[in-house]
Structures are given as structure tokens and as C-alpha cells.
Design an enzyme around this catalytic site. Structure first.
Site, PDB file in Angstrom:
ATOM      1  N   PRO A 172       0.755  -1.229   0.269  1.00  0.00           N
ATOM      2  CA  PRO A 172      -0.066  -0.004  -0.195  1.00  0.00           C
ATOM      3  C   PRO A 172       0.386   1.528  -0.168  1.00  0.00           C
ATOM      4  O   PRO A 172       0.586   2.300  -0.751  1.00  0.00           O
ATOM      5  CB  PRO A 172      -0.696  -0.327   1.413  1.00  0.00           C
ATOM      6  N   GLU A 407       4.416  -3.990 -13.711  1.00  0.00           N
ATOM      7  CA  GLU A 407       5.734  -4.749 -13.932  1.00  0.00           C
ATOM      8  C   GLU A 407       6.198  -3.048 -14.107  1.00  0.00           C
ATOM      9  O   GLU A 407       7.349  -3.391 -14.422  1.00  0.00           O
ATOM     10  CB  GLU A 407       5.709  -5.485 -14.907  1.00  0.00           C
ATOM     11  N   ASN A 410       5.187   3.389 -16.395  1.00  0.00           N
ATOM     12  CA  ASN A 410       5.913   3.767 -17.242  1.00  0.00           C
ATOM     13  C   ASN A 410       7.394   4.712 -16.978  1.00  0.00           C
ATOM     14  O   ASN A 410       7.267   5.166 -17.994  1.00  0.00           O
ATOM     15  CB  ASN A 410       5.726   3.904 -18.454  1.00  0.00           C
TER      16      ASN A 410
END
Length: 424
Positions: A172, A407, A410
Site C-alpha cells: 500500500p 511491472e 512507464n
């Protein structure tokens, strides 16, 4: 509308487009004619430049996407179904541990091979494929960094997807700043006692094994270790199922640890190796998720080609509009550029090149941005129909939007690229 009709219309539209596009796949298995006629090859054909072996497993992946995923994509999304049985069928084809070593049930394929497969599968359902890609990343981390005992204990059932895995890094209070995580693992005899929570965990609550990054030492990346936690371990619980814009066919929950005791033998690598292991996993994960974006963009272009040919306005097909022709050309150019960048980064990672981290970041940044733009433009070119859930293109828009966030956002990809450029 009759219940189920919306799902049927989405499936039929996507199935028709994928079936038409997969005509070239049938040609791969056909012997050449003694006097072949001049063949037409689409400039966005994903088989261009592939070896015969790569074309074969690409064909298998496209067939699975067409027959086992696309017909159910809308239903899985609307009913929030986690399609475990479909994924286990994919695992029977070797897609549960694509780049995992064969001695523990993996397919032993390369990173480029993996990208080809995930791109093809994503044409049938980007969200389901994205989860399969995360699962593959987890299995690879165990296969690469765990002890032989753990490899042989967990990898075979993970490769078959009899058991499913989740990657637990984000918290979190620590998203992009992953090294600041605060979930602790305190050594107590033969166990680590875990306390803390993880956020936005794909598969959370329904998967069987959690690849957990936790703090065993001081602040910073060198104090982080990696542990395997099995579902059902006392002290492990889950938050509510999150309501998301896309990725609805994979559950997302918080994963909570309250005095959760895990055997010391479940440590992957050594204490302090966790952050390095996590980042190594994410390098491949970035290629995987970018490949999912490429597949969604490819499917969206195929749907748009069909729509432009059949939809008429002002007495002629939309395909006759030069403006839309130019837009389609831009989409195709962005798709091919994304595909080439992803495959180039995959090759660099496979070869262990020094520029691999930056190239993976570039591929993830460029492909997820560009392919979301392609999907969104495809929706625009469908007009009002594109905004209806009757049409698959809107689901590709919703499912690929998050690829620009997970992942590593950007923005973080830009940080990694600039660090490479400015590092003397």
C-alpha cells in the site's frame, strides 16, 4: 437483449477476425505448390522473420486463443470468471512454464519464443494471458534462484498449472519505490514470522503459492529477501476482491500476513537477495506484458479492418476514407515497431547483454503506450459501436490500460532508460 447474446456477439466478431487472419497459419503446414502463385503477405503478419519451429508453436498458440479463449473472453470479463480450467489446458501445451527448464516440467523455450506465444494468446484474451505471464514469471524465479529441493517440490505442479502462483512485491505504501517495502520476516528458529500486507496482487486469494518479497534486514534493497508462502498457511489472509476497469477475469486482492510462520527452507536464494531476484523477474515480466499488449493491438487492428470494410457511411464503406486509411496505416506501423522492439529486448535478455535492462524498459514503455493507443484508436474507428460491450475492441482497451502501470510504471521505465544513458 437475450442473456448471453452480448457475449455471443463479441465472440463471433472476434472469432471471425482471428479466423480470417489465421489463414496464413494453415499455409505453414501446407507443402509448396510446384508453381506457386504470387502470395499476399500482410505487413502486420506476426510470423514474418520466425523460424519454422517458432511458426509451429505460434500456430498452436493462435489456435488455442481462437478456440479456447476468444469464444469466452466477454463472459469471463462480464462475470469476473478466473478461467482456471482453460489455463490448465494451456499448460498441457507447455504454456505454464514456457521458459522454465525441462527437468521440472518446463518447456525450456527462449525469451523470444515466449514473447511470440504471449502475443498470440493475447489475441484471444489479453487479461487471461497477462495472468499466465505473471505465473510464468513466478515459476521462472523459483526455477532460477531456488534450491534444488524447492525447484522439484514446486515447479512441476506449477508448470502444469495444477497449482497457480502470485507475485507479491507491491505494498500500500510502496509501489514504484519497491525498495522501501515494510513487510517484515523475523527469524524465529526454523521459521520466519511474517507481518505486513501486499497490494494489487493478481490471483490473490485464489492462487496456491505466493512469491513474497519481505524485509529480513535493514532499510533499502539489500535488506529484502524472497520467500515462498503456501495458501492455507496460518496467519495468511486476503482483502476484498477489487473492482477494476479491466483485467476482470483475474482476481486482484490484498495479501495480508499476521504472525504468519513460514519455514526457513522456503527462502529463495540467500537473505538479502530478494530485491535482485524481484528485479530479474520483472525484466522478463516487462517483455511478457508488452507482448500481451502487442497481441491485443494486433487483434484490434484485425477487428478494425473488418469493420471498415463492412460499415458504410455517406454511401460508401469506411475503408474508402483516406483519413481512416492513413489512421490504419499509423496503427499498423506502431504495431510492427512495438513487436520488433519487444523481440529485440527479449533476445538481449536471453543473451544476458549489458543493455538488456534498458532495452526491456524501452520495450515495455514503447509497446504498452503505443499498443494502448492502437486499441483506443480502433475503438474510435468503430464509432459508437466500439463503446458497446457487444464489441470486443472495448475490452482490449480496458485490459491493456493497466499495462502502462504494472511491472513498473512507464515513468519508472523512463528512469531506468535515462540511468543507463547517463551512467558513466
Amino acid at each position: 437483449m437475450v442473456p448471453g447474446m452480448m457475449s455471443f456477439r463479441v465472440s463471433c466478431s472476434l472469432w471471425k477476425s482471428l479466423s480470417a487472419a489465421s489463414g496464413f497459419a494453415q499455409a505453414w503446414a501446407s507443402p509448396p505448390s510446384p508453381a506457386p502463385a504470387r502470395a499476399f503477405h500482410s505487413c502486420i503478419d506476426p510470423s514474418i522473420g520466425l523460424s519454422d519451429d517458432q511458426k509451429e508453436f505460434q500456430k498452436v498458440a493462435f489456435s488455442f486463443a481462437l478456440n479456447e479463449m476468444a469464444p469466452h473472453m466477454a463472459e469471463w470479463d462480464q462475470k469476473e470468471i478466473f478461467p482456471v480450467e482453460a489455463m490448465r489446458k494451456a499448460a498441457q501445451l507447455g504454456f505454464g512454464g514456457i521458459y522454465v527448464r525441462p527437468d521440472v516440467g518446463g518447456s525450456g523455450l527462449s525469451r523470444v519464443d515466449t514473447s511470440i506465444i504471449f502475443e498470440a494468446l493475447s489475441t484471444g484474451c489479453a487479461s487471461t494471458t497477462a495472468y499466465i505471464s505473471i505465473h510464468n514469471m513466478c515459476v521462472w524465479m523459483i526455477d532460477t534462484f531456488a534450491s534444488e529441493e524447492l525447484r522439484h517440490k514446486y515447479c512441476p505442479t506449477l508448470c502444469s498449472m495444477e497449482r497457480l502462483a502470485s507475485y507479491c512485491l507491491t505494498e500500500p505504501g510502496s509501489g514504484s519505490d519497491a525498495a522501501s517495502l515494510i513487510t517484515t520476516a523475523r527469524r524465529d528458529g526454523d521459521c520466519y514470522i511474517l507481518n505486513g500486507s501486499k497490494a494489487f496482487i493478481s490471483g490473490g486469494g485464489e492462487t496456491d503459492l505466493y512469491v513474497l518479497m519481505c524485509r529480513t534486514g535493514d532499510r533499502g534493497p539489500k535488506g529484502i529477501s524472497c520467500l515462498l508462502v503456501e495458501k492455507g498457511t496460518p496467519g495468511l489472509s486476503f482483502g476484498k476482491k477489487e473492482k477494476k476497469v479491466g483485467w476482470n477475469c483475474q482476481p486482484t486482492r490484498a495479501v495480508i500476513f499476521e504472525d504468519c510462520a513460514v519455514p526457513v527452507s522456503n527462502l529463495i536464494g540467500k537473505e538479502g537477495d530478494g530485491f535482485s531476484i524481484a528485479m530479474n523477474g520483472l525484466n522478463g515480466g516487462r517483455i511478457n506484458i508488452a507482448s500481451c499488449s502487442v497481441g491485443a493491438a494486433y487483434a484490434s487492428i484485425l477487428l478494425t479492418q473488418d469493420h471498415l470494410k463492412v460499415r458504410k457511411q455517406f454511401g460508401k464503406p469506411l475503408a474508402d476514407s483516406q483519413y481512416l486509411q492513413f489512421k490504419l496505416a499509423e496503427m499498423a506501423t506502431g504495431l510492427v515497431a512495438s513487436r520488433l522492439m519487444v523481440r529485440n529486448a527479449a533476445a538481449a535478455l536471453q543473451e544476458g547483454r549489458q543493455d538488456a535492462v534498458a532495452l526491456c524498459a524501452m520495450a515495455k514503455l514503447f509497446a504498452t503506450d503505443e499498443c494502448f493507443t492502437i486499441c483506443n484508436q480502433a475503438l474510435q474507428m468503430h464509432g459508437g459501436y466500439g463503446y458497446l460491450k457487444d464489441y470486443a475492441v472495448q475490452q482490449f482497451v480496458r485490459d491493456t490500460r493497466v499495462h502502462q502501470i504494472l511491472e513498473g510504471t512507464n515513468e519508472v521505465m523512463r528512469m531506468l532508460i535515462s540511468k543507463n544513458l547517463l551512467n558513466d
